[in-house]
Design an enzyme around this catalytic site. Sequence first.
Site, PDB file in Angstrom:
ATOM      1  N   ASP A  35       0.819  -1.212   0.000  1.00  0.00           N
ATOM      2  CA  ASP A  35       0.000   0.000   0.000  1.00  0.00           C
ATOM      3  C   ASP A  35       0.858   1.270   0.000  1.00  0.00           C
ATOM      4  OD1 ASP A  35      -2.197  -1.822   0.427  1.00  0.00           O
ATOM      5  OD2 ASP A  35      -1.743  -1.762   2.560  1.00  0.00           O
ATOM      6  N   GLU A 200     -11.366  -2.244  -2.512  1.00  0.00           N
ATOM      7  CA  GLU A 200     -10.737  -1.472  -1.439  1.00  0.00           C
ATOM      8  C   GLU A 200      -9.748  -0.488  -2.045  1.00  0.00           C
ATOM      9  OE1 GLU A 200      -8.961  -4.423   1.051  1.00  0.00           O
ATOM     10  OE2 GLU A 200      -7.469  -5.031  -0.431  1.00  0.00           O
TER      11      GLU A 200
END
Length: 330
Positions: A35, A200
């Site tokens: 991420d 997401e």
Amino acid sequence: MRTTVIGSLLSLLTTTFVAATPNPIAGSDTVEVRDPAIWYNPSLAKYFVFSTNGQIPIWTSSVLTGPWTNIGSALSSCSIIDSSGSCNIWAPDINFIDGLYTLYYAVSALGSQNSAIGVATSPSMMPGTWTDLGEVISSVTGDVFNAIDPNIIDDSVGLQLTFGSYWDGIYQVGLWPGVNDQASPTPGTHLAGYSGRPAEAGFVYKPASQPYYYGFFSDGITPLIGATSRPPAGEEYKVLVGRGAVGQGPFYGELGNDITLNLTPATGTLVLGSHDNVYAPGGQSIFADPVSGRDVIVYHYVKLSDPIGGPSYLGINYLDFSSGWPVVVS
């Protein structure tokens, strides 16, 4: 006939070459991240990359091609949010707001809705300079959303915080007057995904070259360290996008469908999927690079040639929006 066949083959090869997805920019394939988020400090002439895990590790480099150096963590004393996950912080998102580098982050545990999004600020992004302001929003079991995977956009209507993973999808609320002041109730505006869809890592971005706002998100199953198998082909992580007139949505894929809808084929336009030795790319951030003047996407991916269950690495590519849609280019 022979000339025609050769010409057709050359045309096919050219088309295939042009359409091929470029590999990540060289220099980052040994940097283990999840991420990632990226920003540039012009005073230090350095890029900063932030990542999930621990107290938000930081890498710096003077150029996008590296080498990248791990210089420490943003929150070395953990988050001040009172949670069991406060020392294993997820999904950082970085921006520059009101004269300070502003880092949103998530505190949670795998599969849990007992989650919170926090924020910290710094004058430089260097370790030891961060002030943790604590919780901005949170979620609990039974909510339609999960308060992780934050992304902030500062547009004409002010600060908008995008968040969400699985459950009923990705949402957005306003913040005002400060970076940690919730101005509208959760769950807020529904931007992408729906119950049962593995969507997401929402990220809203407006390139300077386009009138549109783009709602990026990761879709599919992301490989984790220690995994013993991989999902069926096509079900692994990938980066999708929709576009809209404003940063609050709605966002539509190229087929014209709202990316909150449960349709077949699934809504959203593919930006980056598995290719070559790049497997399951996602967890993306997009950044307007002031050095090159180009739009940059950073993400994590697994090397297909690695054993199953191995780490993920930093991927960096340029994006071209000239067609009206983001395309990964060299």
